[in-house]
Design an enzyme around this catalytic site. Structure first.
Site: not given
Ligand code: KIV
Length: 299
Positions: A71-72, A110, A140, A209
């Site tokens: 989703d970045s 995502d 994810k 992360e």
């Protein structure tokens, strides 16, 4: 299961990639069990994000293990300030394009903010859409022990789940910004409990992360499933980077953990400026770059 069994089981797979063109033996399709096998054999797992057909195809042909439609993309493809506003339908659209390109890597999508936080039932229904409508092989979700029941429901529904703990961008408001997590002993304990809860619930891998490398090392040793680090140090079982970060296709200074492997931004600028100059000076297109009437047809 042995590695030979993996290769035999996947013998029908036909990659169109560079290795195949060079006549090198076809690499086997990457699967959830084959990633687990890589951890067992201590072979690093290579992952990167992709959001479109062309880049996904190049990445797949380069032989990476896992491609994440992260989703970045809200930030790097759509210019949004964070990942919160991207919708499920938008994520499905991007995932479909990537699906058409990816033959070998494991394709993970995502789940966007809001698509699994309301309740587990809605989370499962939305995850099923990624598999049925976009061809994702896994999803994810961000969060720790609070996602355990959802992870159980998803794995019960035969959808492999990748966890994501530490700096979780969908929690930007709770965290008060994009800050490295796990810096106190209490926070370390919480993250260890989160990681174990996700493993216990059935996650096949966990993204770590933005955390101290020491914590990445401990979690990687404690978990039986692979850890995939992004800003979590070199001891994770695998690494993931956002494609646009590694190619310098972003417009703000990179985070400390980003390594720039190419300056595609500068290449695009140079190419487009050259094209502009050629059009303005009428040196593009040339005679050779033009079509002609067939012989015998005269205007
Ligand atoms: O959205 C994303 O790209 C991610 C990776 C950075 C792990 O979640």
């Amino acid at each position: 299961m042995s590695l030979t069994t993996f290769a035999t089981a996947d013998a029908g797979f036909e990659p169109a990639g560079a290795a195949a063109r060079r006549g090198i033996a076809k690499p086997a399709k990457v699967t959830v069990p084959s990633l687990q096998q890589k951890k067992f054999l201590r072979q690093p797992i290579t992952c990167v994000t992709a959001y479109d057909y062309a880049s996904a195809r190049l990445i797949d042909e380069a032989g990476l293990d896992l491609i994440l439609v992260g989703d970045s993309l809200a930030m790097v493809m759509q210019g949004q300030p964070d990942t919160l506003a991207i919708t499920l339908d938008e994520m499905l659209l991007y995932t479909r394009g990537v699906r058409r390109a990816v033959k070998r890597a494991l394709l993970v999508a995502d789940m966007p903010f809001g698509s699994y936080q309301v309740d587990d039932r809605e989370g499962v229904a939305n995850a099923l859409r990624f598999v049925k409508e976009a061809g994702a092989e896994a999803v994810k979700v961000e969060g720790g022990a609070n996602r355990a029941s959802l992870v159980r429901r998803l794995t019960d529904a035969e959808i492999p789940v990748m966890g994501h703990i530490g700096l979780t961008p969908q929690s930007v408001h709770r965290m008060g910004g994009y800050k490295v997590q796990g810096k106190t002993l209490a926070a370390v304990d919480r993250l260890r409990a989160d990681a174990l809860a996700l493993e216990d619930a059935g996650c096949f891998a966990i993204v770590l992360e933005g955390m101290p490398r020491e914590l990445g090392t401990i979690l990687t040793a404690e978990l039986k499933i692979p850890t995939i680090g992004i800003g979590a140090g070199p001891d994770c079982d695998g690494q993931i980077l956002v494609l646009h970060d590694m190619l310098s296709l972003t417009f703000s200074p990179p985070a400390k953990f980003v390594r720039r492997y190419a300056d595609i931004g500068a290449s695009i600028t140079r190419a487009v400026e050259e094209y502009k100059q050629d059009v303005e000076s009428r040196s593009f297109p040339t005679e050779d770059e033009s079509y002609h009437l067939p012989a015998g047809v005269q205007l």
